[in-house]
Scaffold this active site. Structure first.
Site, short mmCIF file in Angstrom:
data_model
loop_
_atom_site.label_atom_id
_atom_site.label_comp_id
_atom_site.label_asym_id
_atom_site.label_seq_id
_atom_site.Cartn_x
_atom_site.Cartn_y
_atom_site.Cartn_z
N ASP A 81 0.78 -1.33 -0.33
CA ASP A 81 -0.18 0.00 0.04
C ASP A 81 0.56 1.21 0.14
O ASP A 81 2.08 1.19 -0.77
CB ASP A 81 -0.90 0.03 1.78
CG ASP A 81 -1.44 0.78 1.46
OD1 ASP A 81 -2.93 0.57 0.42
OD2 ASP A 81 -1.55 1.81 1.97
N HIS A 262 -7.47 -6.68 0.45
CA HIS A 262 -6.21 -5.55 0.38
C HIS A 262 -5.62 -6.13 1.28
O HIS A 262 -4.22 -5.83 0.87
CB HIS A 262 -6.71 -4.42 0.50
CG HIS A 262 -6.07 -3.20 0.55
ND1 HIS A 262 -5.01 -2.91 -0.81
CD2 HIS A 262 -5.60 -2.50 1.15
CE1 HIS A 262 -3.85 -2.36 -0.45
NE2 HIS A 262 -4.60 -2.23 0.97
#
Length: 276
Positions: A81, A262
């Site tokens: 991320d 995610h």
């Protein structure tokens, strides 16, 4: 012991996100897991009109200096991320430092903004919210009693609840990690740092990325790309093909989908370790 391995976390996490995989990495590598500036226990520089303190160039410099301070001139990187966006800039600005890099569940920032449609704008709404001018999002977040944090994490039954108005978090979020993430969202400096990170991503980082593209600066080390099969990156993009356009033609770019959303390293540490 072993080759140095730098782990860079994402948002809204801290270095705690590696809790399930770091012990295994440590069997083969010297593991360094740092908090990005603005997150966790790292410093939180003030907001500025040009967001320069939180540019990925500055955040990458932090990590290069950290590793040099610890005695590691060359090292490997596994990043997720926001940490992966920092790692991308680290590869561009310090090509002689990074031996290999793994990018977890992202495509480059420049690609995202230059191809953004209504789908991406709605799906990644927090990008646009957090990038609003100082200190509008900060005030709303600090007044929201962790509501945004609960919204960003997937929800299910079981696990730990951060707020009575939201369902409990899945059990793969370790209680110590949840406590660390929650503390980050309760401190004014961390909230400001997080917003500045996203403001930089929508402004000065794009300037730097376009300058690098004009100069032909690309990633020059081998790249591993992982994405969650249940997350948007793998569903909306072809991550390997996208990353190849940001890498030198000589670079080996490989990628795999992980049975996860995610938060790959926390949701499915077994597959994360298998591919990395």
């Amino acid at each position: 012991s072993g080759p140095p391995l730098l782990l860079l976390h994402g948002n809204p996490q801290t270095h705690y996100m590696w809790h399930s995989v770091a012990p295994e990495f440590a069997k083969h590598f010297t593991v360094i897991a740092s908090d990005l500036r603005g997150y966790g226990e790292s410093s939180c520089p003030p907001a500025t009109p040009n967001n320069v303190h939180y540019s990925k160039k500055r955040m990458a410099e932090d990590q290069a200096l950290l590793m040099e301070h610890l005695g590691y001139r060359r090292f490997l990187v596994v990043s997720h991320d926001r940490g992966a966006r920092t790692a991308h800039r680290l590869c561009i600005d310090y090509p002689d430092r990074v031996i290999k890099v793994a990018f977890l569940d992202i495509v480059p920032t420049l690609h995202m903004f230059e191809t953004m449609t209504m789908r991406e704008a709605m799906g990644y709404h927090h990008w646009l919210f957090l990038a609003q001018p100082y200190d509008f999002p900060e005030k709303l977040i600090l007044a929201g009693q962790n509501g945004l944090l609960c919204k960003k994490f997937p929800t299910s039954t079981g696990g730990t609840s951060l707020h009575p108005d939201f369902p409990a978090l899945p059990p793969f979020f370790h209680p110590d990690a949840v406590a660390d993430y929650t503390a980050t969202f309760c401190r004014e400096g961390n909230v400001r740092g997080m917003c500045e990170d996203y403001r930089a991503g929508a402004r000065i980082d794009l300037d730097h990325d376009r300058e690098s593209r004009a100069k032909g600066e690309r990633v020059k080390c081998d790249v591993l790309v992982l994405w969650g099969n249940k997350a948007r990156v793998g569903q909306w993009y072809n991550p390997v093909d996208v990353w190849k356009t940001y890498c030198d033609p000589s670079v080996n770019v490989t990628g795999y989908g992980v049975d996860a959303g995610h938060y790959i390293a926390e949701e499915n540490p077994e597959q994360t370790l298998k591919y990395v």
